[in-house]
Design a protein around this motif. Structure first.
Motif, PDB file in Angstrom:
ATOM      1  N   ARG A  63     -42.231   5.542  21.612  1.00 35.13           N
ATOM      2  CA  ARG A  63     -42.531   6.911  21.087  1.00 35.13           C
ATOM      3  C   ARG A  63     -44.004   6.981  21.193  1.00 35.13           C
ATOM      4  O   ARG A  63     -44.812   6.163  20.700  1.00 35.13           O
ATOM      5  CB  ARG A  63     -42.169   6.909  19.728  1.00 35.13           C
ATOM      6  N   THR A  64     -44.329   8.042  21.918  1.00 38.09           N
ATOM      7  CA  THR A  64     -45.913   8.294  22.299  1.00 38.09           C
ATOM      8  C   THR A  64     -45.782   9.680  21.332  1.00 38.09           C
ATOM      9  O   THR A  64     -45.489  10.624  21.775  1.00 38.09           O
ATOM     10  CB  THR A  64     -46.239   8.351  23.777  1.00 38.09           C
ATOM     11  N   ARG A  65     -47.101   9.635  20.612  1.00 41.05           N
ATOM     12  CA  ARG A  65     -47.445  10.946  19.828  1.00 41.05           C
ATOM     13  C   ARG A  65     -48.515  11.428  20.284  1.00 41.05           C
ATOM     14  O   ARG A  65     -49.565  10.795  20.617  1.00 41.05           O
ATOM     15  CB  ARG A  65     -47.477  10.673  18.270  1.00 41.05           C
ATOM     16  N   LEU A  66     -48.688  12.802  20.542  1.00 42.41           N
ATOM     17  CA  LEU A  66     -49.658  13.460  20.919  1.00 42.41           C
ATOM     18  C   LEU A  66     -50.591  14.314  19.984  1.00 42.41           C
ATOM     19  O   LEU A  66     -49.866  14.794  19.243  1.00 42.41           O
ATOM     20  CB  LEU A  66     -49.361  14.207  22.250  1.00 42.41           C
ATOM     21  N   ALA A  67     -51.536  14.336  19.790  1.00 40.71           N
ATOM     22  CA  ALA A  67     -52.485  14.865  18.867  1.00 40.71           C
ATOM     23  C   ALA A  67     -52.991  16.327  19.227  1.00 40.71           C
ATOM     24  O   ALA A  67     -53.216  17.072  18.520  1.00 40.71           O
ATOM     25  CB  ALA A  67     -54.015  14.055  18.989  1.00 40.71           C
ATOM     26  N   HIS A  68     -52.712  16.673  20.681  1.00 41.81           N
ATOM     27  CA  HIS A  68     -53.263  18.145  20.785  1.00 41.81           C
ATOM     28  C   HIS A  68     -52.039  18.548  21.973  1.00 41.81           C
ATOM     29  O   HIS A  68     -51.231  17.742  22.527  1.00 41.81           O
ATOM     30  CB  HIS A  68     -54.501  18.181  21.580  1.00 41.81           C
ATOM     31  N   GLY A  69     -52.027  19.900  22.058  1.00 42.65           N
ATOM     32  CA  GLY A  69     -50.883  20.392  23.041  1.00 42.65           C
ATOM     33  C   GLY A  69     -49.604  20.898  22.366  1.00 42.65           C
ATOM     34  O   GLY A  69     -49.379  20.467  21.259  1.00 42.65           O
ATOM     35  N   PRO A  70     -48.793  21.363  23.072  1.00 43.81           N
ATOM     36  CA  PRO A  70     -47.386  21.876  22.657  1.00 43.81           C
ATOM     37  C   PRO A  70     -46.563  20.832  22.463  1.00 43.81           C
ATOM     38  O   PRO A  70     -45.755  21.097  21.588  1.00 43.81           O
ATOM     39  CB  PRO A  70     -47.000  22.757  23.752  1.00 43.81           C
ATOM     40  N   LEU A  71     -46.757  19.491  22.819  1.00 46.53           N
ATOM     41  CA  LEU A  71     -45.752  18.499  22.839  1.00 46.53           C
ATOM     42  C   LEU A  71     -46.495  17.807  21.705  1.00 46.53           C
ATOM     43  O   LEU A  71     -47.670  17.236  21.771  1.00 46.53           O
ATOM     44  CB  LEU A  71     -45.617  17.713  24.051  1.00 46.53           C
ATOM     45  N   GLN A  72     -45.304  17.096  20.801  1.00 46.98           N
ATOM     46  CA  GLN A  72     -45.859  16.482  19.544  1.00 46.98           C
ATOM     47  C   GLN A  72     -45.312  14.903  19.664  1.00 46.98           C
ATOM     48  O   GLN A  72     -46.156  13.828  19.459  1.00 46.98           O
ATOM     49  CB  GLN A  72     -45.193  16.818  18.351  1.00 46.98           C
ATOM     50  N   GLN A  73     -44.249  14.695  20.319  1.00 51.45           N
ATOM     51  CA  GLN A  73     -43.650  13.349  20.559  1.00 51.45           C
ATOM     52  C   GLN A  73     -42.836  13.128  21.882  1.00 51.45           C
ATOM     53  O   GLN A  73     -42.133  14.182  22.402  1.00 51.45           O
ATOM     54  CB  GLN A  73     -42.898  12.867  19.627  1.00 51.45           C
ATOM     55  N   LEU A  74     -43.263  12.058  22.771  1.00 50.68           N
ATOM     56  CA  LEU A  74     -42.576  11.745  24.058  1.00 50.68           C
ATOM     57  C   LEU A  74     -41.599  10.451  23.497  1.00 50.68           C
ATOM     58  O   LEU A  74     -42.374   9.447  23.318  1.00 50.68           O
ATOM     59  CB  LEU A  74     -43.402  11.440  25.047  1.00 50.68           C
ATOM     60  N   LEU A  75     -40.371  10.568  23.579  1.00 46.42           N
ATOM     61  CA  LEU A  75     -39.561   9.477  23.169  1.00 46.42           C
ATOM     62  C   LEU A  75     -39.008   8.997  24.644  1.00 46.42           C
ATOM     63  O   LEU A  75     -38.331   9.835  25.325  1.00 46.42           O
ATOM     64  CB  LEU A  75     -38.470   9.753  22.263  1.00 46.42           C
ATOM     65  N   HIS A  76     -39.055   8.006  25.104  1.00 46.65           N
ATOM     66  CA  HIS A  76     -38.394   7.176  26.456  1.00 46.65           C
ATOM     67  C   HIS A  76     -37.432   6.156  25.732  1.00 46.65           C
ATOM     68  O   HIS A  76     -37.752   5.033  25.132  1.00 46.65           O
ATOM     69  CB  HIS A  76     -39.444   6.636  26.992  1.00 46.65           C
ATOM     70  N   GLU A  77     -36.307   6.055  26.255  1.00 47.13           N
ATOM     71  CA  GLU A  77     -35.185   5.149  25.860  1.00 47.13           C
ATOM     72  C   GLU A  77     -34.417   4.612  26.836  1.00 47.13           C
ATOM     73  O   GLU A  77     -34.215   5.304  27.839  1.00 47.13           O
ATOM     74  CB  GLU A  77     -34.275   5.983  24.931  1.00 47.13           C
ATOM     75  N   PHE A  78     -34.320   3.097  26.758  1.00 50.27           N
ATOM     76  CA  PHE A  78     -33.574   2.543  27.848  1.00 50.27           C
ATOM     77  C   PHE A  78     -32.584   1.524  26.753  1.00 50.27           C
ATOM     78  O   PHE A  78     -33.189   0.612  26.209  1.00 50.27           O
ATOM     79  CB  PHE A  78     -34.376   1.644  28.664  1.00 50.27           C
ATOM     80  N   GLN A  79     -31.127   1.743  26.991  1.00 45.75           N
ATOM     81  CA  GLN A  79     -30.373   1.157  26.306  1.00 45.75           C
ATOM     82  C   GLN A  79     -29.122   0.489  26.925  1.00 45.75           C
ATOM     83  O   GLN A  79     -27.917   1.320  26.757  1.00 45.75           O
ATOM     84  CB  GLN A  79     -30.011   1.848  24.864  1.00 45.75           C
ATOM     85  N   PRO A  80     -29.280  -0.603  27.568  1.00 41.60           N
ATOM     86  CA  PRO A  80     -28.121  -0.828  28.552  1.00 41.60           C
ATOM     87  C   PRO A  80     -27.144  -1.821  27.455  1.00 41.60           C
ATOM     88  O   PRO A  80     -27.274  -2.419  26.562  1.00 41.60           O
ATOM     89  CB  PRO A  80     -28.530  -1.781  29.487  1.00 41.60           C
ATOM     90  N   PHE A  81     -25.695  -1.521  27.669  1.00 44.18           N
ATOM     91  CA  PHE A  81     -24.647  -2.246  27.124  1.00 44.18           C
ATOM     92  C   PHE A  81     -23.728  -2.800  28.072  1.00 44.18           C
ATOM     93  O   PHE A  81     -23.484  -2.009  28.875  1.00 44.18           O
ATOM     94  CB  PHE A  81     -24.031  -1.308  26.101  1.00 44.18           C
ATOM     95  N   VAL A  82     -23.002  -4.039  27.689  1.00 44.34           N
ATOM     96  CA  VAL A  82     -21.888  -4.525  28.553  1.00 44.34           C
ATOM     97  C   VAL A  82     -21.200  -5.405  27.822  1.00 44.34           C
ATOM     98  O   VAL A  82     -21.444  -6.060  27.022  1.00 44.34           O
ATOM     99  CB  VAL A  82     -22.902  -5.389  29.808  1.00 44.34           C
ATOM    100  N   ALA A  83     -19.782  -5.390  28.243  1.00 46.93           N
ATOM    101  CA  ALA A  83     -18.640  -5.972  27.434  1.00 46.93           C
ATOM    102  C   ALA A  83     -18.315  -7.117  28.692  1.00 46.93           C
ATOM    103  O   ALA A  83     -17.919  -6.715  29.576  1.00 46.93           O
ATOM    104  CB  ALA A  83     -17.704  -5.195  26.966  1.00 46.93           C
ATOM    105  N   LEU A  84     -18.262  -8.339  28.451  1.00 49.01           N
ATOM    106  CA  LEU A  84     -17.994  -9.338  29.317  1.00 49.01           C
ATOM    107  C   LEU A  84     -16.588 -10.034  28.622  1.00 49.01           C
ATOM    108  O   LEU A  84     -16.631 -10.033  27.471  1.00 49.01           O
ATOM    109  CB  LEU A  84     -18.979 -10.384  29.483  1.00 49.01           C
ATOM    110  N   GLY A  85     -15.731 -10.524  29.421  1.00 46.16           N
ATOM    111  CA  GLY A  85     -14.689 -11.201  28.976  1.00 46.16           C
ATOM    112  C   GLY A  85     -15.290 -12.650  28.834  1.00 46.16           C
ATOM    113  O   GLY A  85     -16.357 -13.054  28.979  1.00 46.16           O
ATOM    114  N   LEU A  86     -14.258 -13.467  28.236  1.00 48.62           N
ATOM    115  CA  LEU A  86     -15.024 -14.823  27.793  1.00 48.62           C
ATOM    116  C   LEU A  86     -15.060 -15.835  28.975  1.00 48.62           C
ATOM    117  O   LEU A  86     -15.700 -16.589  28.993  1.00 48.62           O
ATOM    118  CB  LEU A  86     -13.614 -15.631  26.758  1.00 48.62           C
ATOM    119  N   ASP A  87     -14.302 -15.287  30.128  1.00 49.51           N
ATOM    120  CA  ASP A  87     -14.776 -16.272  31.422  1.00 49.51           C
ATOM    121  C   ASP A  87     -15.807 -15.298  32.091  1.00 49.51           C
ATOM    122  O   ASP A  87     -16.495 -15.870  33.156  1.00 49.51           O
ATOM    123  CB  ASP A  87     -13.408 -15.910  32.345  1.00 49.51           C
TER     124      ASP A  87
END
Length: 284
Positions: A63-87
């Motif tokens: 999360r990057t917050r900006l003090a000036h300009g029209p944008l207030q916060q830039l949020l960048h997300e990376f969320q991988p998920f994996v389901a593996l068998g017991l093998d």
């Protein structure tokens, strides 16, 4: 770190365990979660979505917050998920990646996602009525474009469009949600979704619409009623709930559920339910 074991099954692998490493902060939010659910694990209270698997979640958010300009916060997300068998063989995976999730100073927001998805089907899977996918390995990529207005506005709305691959075909999912506050004590919420899938096994279209009325009669008394219709079950459901906070330690709930179903274009009663609940907390 946690571990559970049950003795309600005849199998030997009736245990579950896992751990989580978490770094929850404003600028960088990092987490790693691992769970192992035994093949014979069967909790007496509750349930697990699948057994005989290893579930791995990784989260890296900035999360990057900006003090000036029209944008207030830039949020960048990376969320991988994996389901593996017991093998160790993968059964399903999903990578949620949001290179753009911008919140403007006005409260409005814009988001774009790229999501690689994979599913391994060991048995035929009926994805919709009459549309059955054969066993096999499926990998595709989905995209999402979402825009929303600030929730502080009297009329708030959000539009979401999922598009891209879906198993061995493609799909378009359009969702619309919002709320209208005509008065401080009244809120009208609305939602709708339409899914259009095109698959070699067959095409299907599904629609879901609903609306909710909230009346905040006082800080201690509220009434909410929700109505929903979908084209899959062809039924209309109504859920009405009254909540009265008698004291800070006591709450009374009165709930009424009413469902009707369309059979050959004639509405017929599906179910009626009337529930009351009194909740009280003793503090020492």
């Amino acid at each position: 770190v946690w571990a559970l074991a049950t003795d309600t099954t005849q199998g030997r692998d009736a245990q579950a365990a896992g751990f989580k490493l978490d770094y929850p902060n404003d600028e960088w939010d990092l987490s790693f979660t691992y769970k192992r659910i035994g093949r014979d694990f069967d909790p007496a209270i509750g349930f697990v979505p699948r057994r005989g698997v290893q579930l791995i979640n990784l989260g890296i958010d900035n999360r990057t917050r900006l003090a000036h300009g029209p944008l207030q916060q830039l949020l960048h997300e990376f969320q991988p998920f994996v389901a593996l068998g017991l093998d160790g063989r993968w059964e399903s995976y999903r990578v949620f990646f949001a290179p753009i999730n911008w919140r403007f100073r006005s409260g409005d927001r814009l988001e774009f996602n790229v999501n690689p998805v994979g599913e391994r089907l060991d048995v035929p899977f009926e994805v919709s009525d009459g549309v059955v996918l054969p066993p096999g390995r499926y990998q595709w990529r989905q995209y999402r474009l979402e825009v929303g207005t600030a929730q502080k506005r009297r009329l708030y709305t959000q539009l979401t469009w999922w598009f891209g691959g879906f198993y061995d075909g493609s799909i378009d999912q359009i969702a619309w949600t919002g709320a209208w506050n005509p008065a401080p004590l009244v809120t009208v919420e609305f939602s709708g979704e339409r899914d259009l899938a095109r698959l070699p096994a067959g095409d299907f279209t599904q629609t879901l619409v609903g609306t909710r009325l909230r009346l905040n009669l006082s800080p201690n008394l509220s009434l909410a009623s929700y109505v929903q219709y979908d084209t899959v079950s062809e039924s209309v459901g109504v859920n009405t709930r009254l909540r009265w906070t008698i004291t800070p330690a006591a709450d009374l709930f009165v709930v009424y559920n009413h469902n009707v179903r369309s059979l050959l274009d004639r509405w017929q009663l599906d179910s009626n339910q009337f529930v009351t609940k009194l909740q009280y907390a003793w503090r020492r």
